[in-house]
Write a protein that holds these residues in place. Structure first.
Motif, short mmCIF file in Angstrom:
data_model
loop_
_atom_site.label_atom_id
_atom_site.label_comp_id
_atom_site.label_asym_id
_atom_site.label_seq_id
_atom_site.Cartn_x
_atom_site.Cartn_y
_atom_site.Cartn_z
N GLU A 153 0.84 -1.21 0.00
CA GLU A 153 0.00 0.00 0.00
C GLU A 153 0.87 1.26 0.00
N MET A 154 1.99 1.20 0.74
CA MET A 154 2.89 2.36 0.81
C MET A 154 3.60 2.56 -0.54
N ASP A 155 4.01 1.45 -1.16
CA ASP A 155 4.67 1.56 -2.47
C ASP A 155 3.72 2.17 -3.50
N SER A 156 2.44 1.87 -3.33
CA SER A 156 1.47 2.41 -4.27
C SER A 156 1.35 3.95 -4.09
N VAL A 157 1.50 4.44 -2.86
CA VAL A 157 1.52 5.90 -2.64
C VAL A 157 2.74 6.49 -3.35
N VAL A 158 3.89 5.83 -3.20
CA VAL A 158 5.12 6.32 -3.83
C VAL A 158 4.93 6.38 -5.35
N ARG A 159 4.36 5.33 -5.92
CA ARG A 159 4.16 5.30 -7.39
C ARG A 159 3.23 6.43 -7.85
N ASP A 160 2.15 6.64 -7.10
CA ASP A 160 1.21 7.72 -7.46
C ASP A 160 1.92 9.08 -7.45
N LEU A 182 -4.17 4.46 4.68
CA LEU A 182 -4.46 3.91 6.02
C LEU A 182 -5.82 3.22 6.08
N TYR A 183 -6.81 3.78 5.36
CA TYR A 183 -8.10 3.09 5.31
C TYR A 183 -7.91 1.72 4.68
N ASN A 184 -7.13 1.67 3.60
CA ASN A 184 -6.92 0.38 2.94
C ASN A 184 -6.21 -0.60 3.88
N ILE A 185 -5.20 -0.12 4.59
CA ILE A 185 -4.49 -0.99 5.53
C ILE A 185 -5.45 -1.54 6.59
N MET A 186 -6.23 -0.66 7.18
CA MET A 186 -7.12 -1.11 8.27
C MET A 186 -8.30 -1.92 7.76
N TYR A 187 -8.86 -1.54 6.61
CA TYR A 187 -10.01 -2.30 6.10
C TYR A 187 -9.58 -3.66 5.55
N MET A 188 -8.35 -3.75 5.04
CA MET A 188 -7.84 -5.07 4.63
C MET A 188 -7.68 -5.96 5.87
N MET A 189 -7.13 -5.37 6.94
CA MET A 189 -6.95 -6.17 8.15
C MET A 189 -8.29 -6.56 8.76
N MET A 190 -9.23 -5.60 8.75
CA MET A 190 -10.53 -5.88 9.37
C MET A 190 -11.40 -6.78 8.52
N PHE A 191 -11.54 -6.43 7.23
CA PHE A 191 -12.59 -7.06 6.41
C PHE A 191 -12.08 -7.74 5.15
N ASP A 192 -10.76 -7.70 4.92
CA ASP A 192 -10.24 -8.19 3.66
C ASP A 192 -10.87 -7.42 2.49
N ALA A 193 -11.04 -6.11 2.70
CA ALA A 193 -11.69 -5.27 1.68
C ALA A 193 -10.87 -4.01 1.49
N LYS A 202 -17.54 4.56 -1.69
CA LYS A 202 -17.54 4.01 -0.32
C LYS A 202 -16.46 4.70 0.52
N PHE A 203 -15.32 5.01 -0.10
CA PHE A 203 -14.26 5.71 0.62
C PHE A 203 -14.76 7.11 1.01
N ILE A 204 -15.43 7.76 0.07
CA ILE A 204 -15.94 9.11 0.34
C ILE A 204 -16.94 9.04 1.50
N GLU A 205 -17.79 8.02 1.46
CA GLU A 205 -18.80 7.89 2.51
C GLU A 205 -18.16 7.59 3.88
N ALA A 206 -17.23 6.63 3.88
CA ALA A 206 -16.59 6.24 5.15
C ALA A 206 -15.86 7.43 5.79
#
Ligand code: HEM
Length: 504
Positions: A153-160, A182-193, A202-206
């Motif tokens: 996820e961090m490498d993807s920030v660097v690439r962007d 960070l949402y991706n990190i936590m939602y992957m850990m919580m929900f695999d999403a 959904k990101f905008i809503e959350a």
């Protein structure tokens, strides 16, 4: 001229002032309360000290009244602890006595009267919730399982950032992209999403739900109804706003994330395969250990306690690095010297002491939860030579412990070197070993932050990857970025989200 509601409130305020002053007279004869400014009936010290009871104001009051003092805020007692010895008593020696949490009218709504973990009273429910959350969130195994995902996820920030030409000169409000990470990190850990992009509905809503929740909970706007229960009827529309937001927000977590995991779990029959934290939590629910409401409040807690605090710390670290380019160079040199061409990973972070010192220094100078999450004593208790009335809100001024010039050299300077020189060995420990009670960014003891095991490597890795790939500078035309702070009921974040230029 006056509404019947207001007349009623004024009449009850006058009558209760008589009762309260009788009560206070009785109190005077009792064992010594901590010192503090003289309180007036009804309002206590509230009119003197104002609404914004931030860490700096409380530090200045500590210089006047001492390391433990009492403020009466309407009908509530606020006890403020400002030295390491008394912090040890509150968090460690008398950790059970002071291990509860006060809530207020707004936090009652956002936690379903304590059906969560962070704001629940000390007792069996808290113990069970902490145990159930530990295995799927707070162990070395979890760190090992997920650190590869964090890194990608961090490498993807660097690439962007590398793909975006305008970030080199004009810069970018980096918070937004780190928030998605960070949402991706936590939602992957919580929900695999995970969320697709910043534009993902959904990101905008959350993020909308969570930031509105923080705004309403951290605001000082509702203090009057919190401190003076008789004025609570005037808070009705504020509280309705909180209730409405909370019911839509919990429905969002439930409908889009929790129910999905429930379906997958029940589809697996008797043998549940645990693929993410939520599966383990739902498993506990299926075994009858916790209720469906507890499940959703765990999600609520993680959304606030995990994501926002870590994001604030990242913003502070980046802002200080932009204003201290030599610190960036030192981190970069350390990585080259120690790792050569190898990538920085969770498993080699411990080889990078200067990087670690930079994270520690960020958490010292800009303690994200400067007063910790408030503690409470369920029964009357002793603290030093004073009596603390039952159900007092007890705050430890962790920011002042870490920024008092009497205990820290050049306390107001951002100087990571301190943790390799005069402060070598000072760690952000939350349990065991030799704890330095001047440095408590994650608290200490029973109610300390279990998320430290995730937060420290996530912060270290993010900073390392950004520094390795970019020179972070103020945007064109500026010499420094603004590090003014903005506080809430117990949060401290950067007032203006920094625009940062990333050049290679
Ligand atoms: C830089 C990031 C973070 C900071 C500075 C921080 C700080 C804190 C502090 C000061 C407390 C209260 C300690 C006390 O009252 O004595 C706390 C509690 C808590 N934190 Fe963190 N935290 C961070 C990240 C996280 C993460 C990543 C998670 C979860 C994944 C998390 C979960 C919690 C929980 C569940 C509690 C409540 C503990 C209890 O009441 O028993 N935190 N945190």
């Amino acid at each position: 001229m006056f509404s019947p509601m207001l007349l009623y409130a004024l009449a009850t305020v006058v009558v209760s002032s008589i009762f309260i002053s009788l009560y206070r007279k009785k109190e005077k004869g009792a064992a010594a309360l901590p010192p503090g400014p003289r309180a007036v009936p009804i309002f206590g010290n509230w009119l003197q000290v104002g609404n914004d009871l931030n860490h700096k104001l409380l530090a200045s009051l500590a210089q006047k009244y001492g390391p433990v003092f009492l403020l009466k805020l309407g009908s509530t007692n606020l006890v403020v602890v400002s030295n390491p010895e008394l912090a040890t008593q509150v968090l460690h020696t008398q950790g059970v006595e002071f291990g509860s949490r006060p809530r207020n009218v707004v936090f009652d709504i956002f936690t379903g009267n304590g059906q969560d973990m962070v704001f629940t009273v000390y007792g069996d429910h808290w113990r069970k919730m902490r145990r159930i959350m530990t295995l799927p969130f707070f162990t070395n195994k979890v760190v090992n399982n997920y650190s590869g995902m964090w890194e990608s996820e961090m490498d993807s920030v660097v690439r962007d950032l590398q793909r975006n030409e305008s970030v080199k000169t004009e810069g970018i409000v980096i918070r937004k992209r780190l928030q998605l990470m960070l949402y991706n990190i936590m939602y992957m850990m919580m929900f695999d999403a995970k969320f697709e992009s910043l534009e993902d509905p959904k990101f905008i809503e959350a993020t909308k739900f969570n930031s509105e929740r923080s705004r309403l909970a951290q605001s000082f706007e509702y203090n009057y109804g919190d401190f003076i229960p008789l004025l609570r009827p005037f808070l009705r529309s504020y509280l309705n706003k909180c209730k409405d937001l909370q019911s839509r927000r919990l429905a969002f977590f439930n409908n889009f994330y929790i129910e999905k995991r429930r379906k997958i779990m029940s589809g697996n029959g008797e043998k549940h395969r645990i693929s993410c934290a939520m599966d383990a939590i739902i498993d506990a629910e299926m075994k009858g250990e916790i209720s469906a409401a507890n499940v959703v409040y765990i999600v609520e807690n993680i959304n606030v306690a995990a994501i926002e605090t870590t994001l604030w710390s990242m913003e502070w670290a980046i802002a200080e690095l932009v204003n201290h380019p030599t610190v960036q160079s030192k981190i970069r040199d350390e990585m080259t010297r120690v790792l050569g061409d190898a990538p920085v990973t969770e498993s080699n972070l411990h080889l990078l002491p200067y990087l670690q010192a930079t994270i520690k220094e960020t958490l010292r100078l800009h303690t994200p939860i400067p007063l910790l999450v408030p503690h409470m004593n369920l029964e009357e208790a002793k603290l030093g030579r004073y009596t603390i009335p039952m159900e007092s809100k007890v705050v430890v001024n962790a920011w002042w412990l870490a920024n008092n010039p009497a205990w820290w050299k050049d306390a107001d300077e951002f100087r990571p070197e301190r943790f390799l020189e005069e402060e070598v060995g000072t760690e952000a420990a939350v349990a065991g070993g030799k704890v330095d009670f001047r440095y408590l960014p994650f608290g200490m003891g029973r109610r300390s932050c279990p998320g430290i095991i995730l937060a420290m490597p996530i912060l270290g890795l993010t900073v390392a990857k950004l520094v390795k790939n970019f020179q972070m500078r103020p945007p064109q035309g500026l010499h420094e970025i603004d590090v003014s702070e903005k506080g809430g009921q117990f949060s401290l974040h950067i007032a203006n989200h920094s625009v940062v230029a990333f050049s290679q």
